[in-house]
Design an enzyme around this catalytic site. Sequence first.
Site, mmCIF file in Angstrom:
data_model
loop_
_atom_site.group_PDB
_atom_site.id
_atom_site.type_symbol
_atom_site.label_atom_id
_atom_site.label_comp_id
_atom_site.label_asym_id
_atom_site.label_seq_id
_atom_site.Cartn_x
_atom_site.Cartn_y
_atom_site.Cartn_z
ATOM 1 N N GLU A 54 57.944 -74.184 49.744
ATOM 2 C CA GLU A 54 59.102 -73.420 50.206
ATOM 3 C C GLU A 54 58.887 -71.931 49.952
ATOM 4 O O GLU A 54 58.294 -71.548 48.943
ATOM 5 C CB GLU A 54 60.384 -73.867 49.505
ATOM 6 C CG GLU A 54 60.989 -75.131 50.050
ATOM 7 C CD GLU A 54 60.631 -76.335 49.235
ATOM 8 O OE1 GLU A 54 61.359 -77.331 49.299
ATOM 9 O OE2 GLU A 54 59.599 -76.280 48.530
ATOM 10 N N THR A 92 57.683 -74.688 71.007
ATOM 11 C CA THR A 92 56.970 -75.800 70.388
ATOM 12 C C THR A 92 55.476 -75.554 70.547
ATOM 13 O O THR A 92 55.042 -74.676 71.288
ATOM 14 C CB THR A 92 57.328 -77.137 71.057
ATOM 15 O OG1 THR A 92 57.089 -77.024 72.472
ATOM 16 C CG2 THR A 92 58.778 -77.503 70.823
#
Length: 480
Positions: free
Chosen positions: A68, A272
């Site tokens: 993260e 994408t």
Amino acid sequence: MSDLAATASSAYAQALSVIESVEPRISGAIRSELDDQRASLKLIASENYASLATLLTMGNWLSDKYAEGTIGHRFYAGCQNIDTVESVAAEHARELFGSEYAYVQPHSGIDANLVAYWAILNTRIESPTLARLGAKNVNDLSHSDWEALRREFNSQRVMGMSLDAGGHLTHGFRHNISGKMFEQLSYGTDPETGLIDYDQLLATAREFKPLVIVAGYSAYPRRVNFARMREIADAVGATLFVDMAHFAGLVAGKVFTGEENPVPYADIVASTTHKSLRGPRGGFVLATKEYSDAVDKGCPMVLGGPLSHVMAAKAVAFAEARTPDFQAYAQKVADNAHALAEGLMKRGVKLVTDGTDNHLVLLDVTTSFGLTGRQAESALLDSGVVTNRNSIPRDPNGAWYTSGVRIGTPALTSRGFGADEFDRVAELMVDVLKQTTPVTASNGQPGKAKYSLADGVADRTKASAAELLDANPLYPGLEL
């Protein structure tokens, strides 16, 4: 067999052997999926075949690491290798698309779009509000100030292309989070031509005054003038956000240039990596410097830990897309779509916008064959042709049954299909659909789902498809 194919065959055989020792049903499903993909005409516009290098990049211990945060600023220790992976992927993305900033953490296209929306809200709404209140961050706000900020966030407006005109769920559809985050108004297409009416879009935007205008599509078979979209956004003070998930490969491959390339004109671009770009399943965001700091906070804003093994695969796919071979592939995708459209139209099929100049074709199967999209999709699947039903503008059958079928050329172009093969594909599709008949429902009303396919059509089509597929093998030399 080439050395690369032999190496890949050995790698996959060994991997499947390891999987089989733990759960043979999973290794069996993987083998079956390869068999199924090899044996079908894959015409779904949003699907492709990633390279063996891209696929192999995902199966490793990068998956085991939490990371993260962002490069150099992680919430976990020991992320130096993940920093390298993310840096390389972002570098390739910036160079490939000519963007000031690239963010490669999003797990999917919807995640990428969410990052873009929240980055716009944070840049356009939160930061000015904090400055006005003399606060450094939201934690410094009083309860009443925070509630006022939340109300201001939820009162913003977005304009995106409607679903039936070719837009996507994430462009403000009421059942999607984008339609709950914003007050939404859709723009459609000209009822006669099926094309975007830029003058009408400008007039609507002047009246609605959106914070965000979304450009891009999932089922619009034409190119977009992004210079004109920029002018419209500037005229109403809106941020221009482009969703290029479908056509990113045509941008990367230099098929879409000038005013058809969104990157020089948009504030934020989301995409994408797995459609026409031919990479792993995932997403990414490109942004100008104005929005880059907010985008960089995608985690923890809306994302959790990045999928480091997929970011690595994105880096490999971006590197592949920076080659002349990929540019040649992208041009063939567009050329093949034109050939497919011509093959259908000369056989009497009605197409939305009467053709295509990108990678996809949208058939009006209700007008052409008296079928719903669901009936046509199912009959084609029975015959070894994989498509998906799709709404058409002002669709009389609604979004579930639909009146359209969407097809695209990226996947079969990856297998080596050319114009002649796509003309043959058009012939096979028309033969199937002409011999498909709707079945009346039990209440005596015309059925929208049930159908009857004439005897022998499915087997005959599969046999003809097999000839095309055998001549253009998927992952040639890969034997498992």
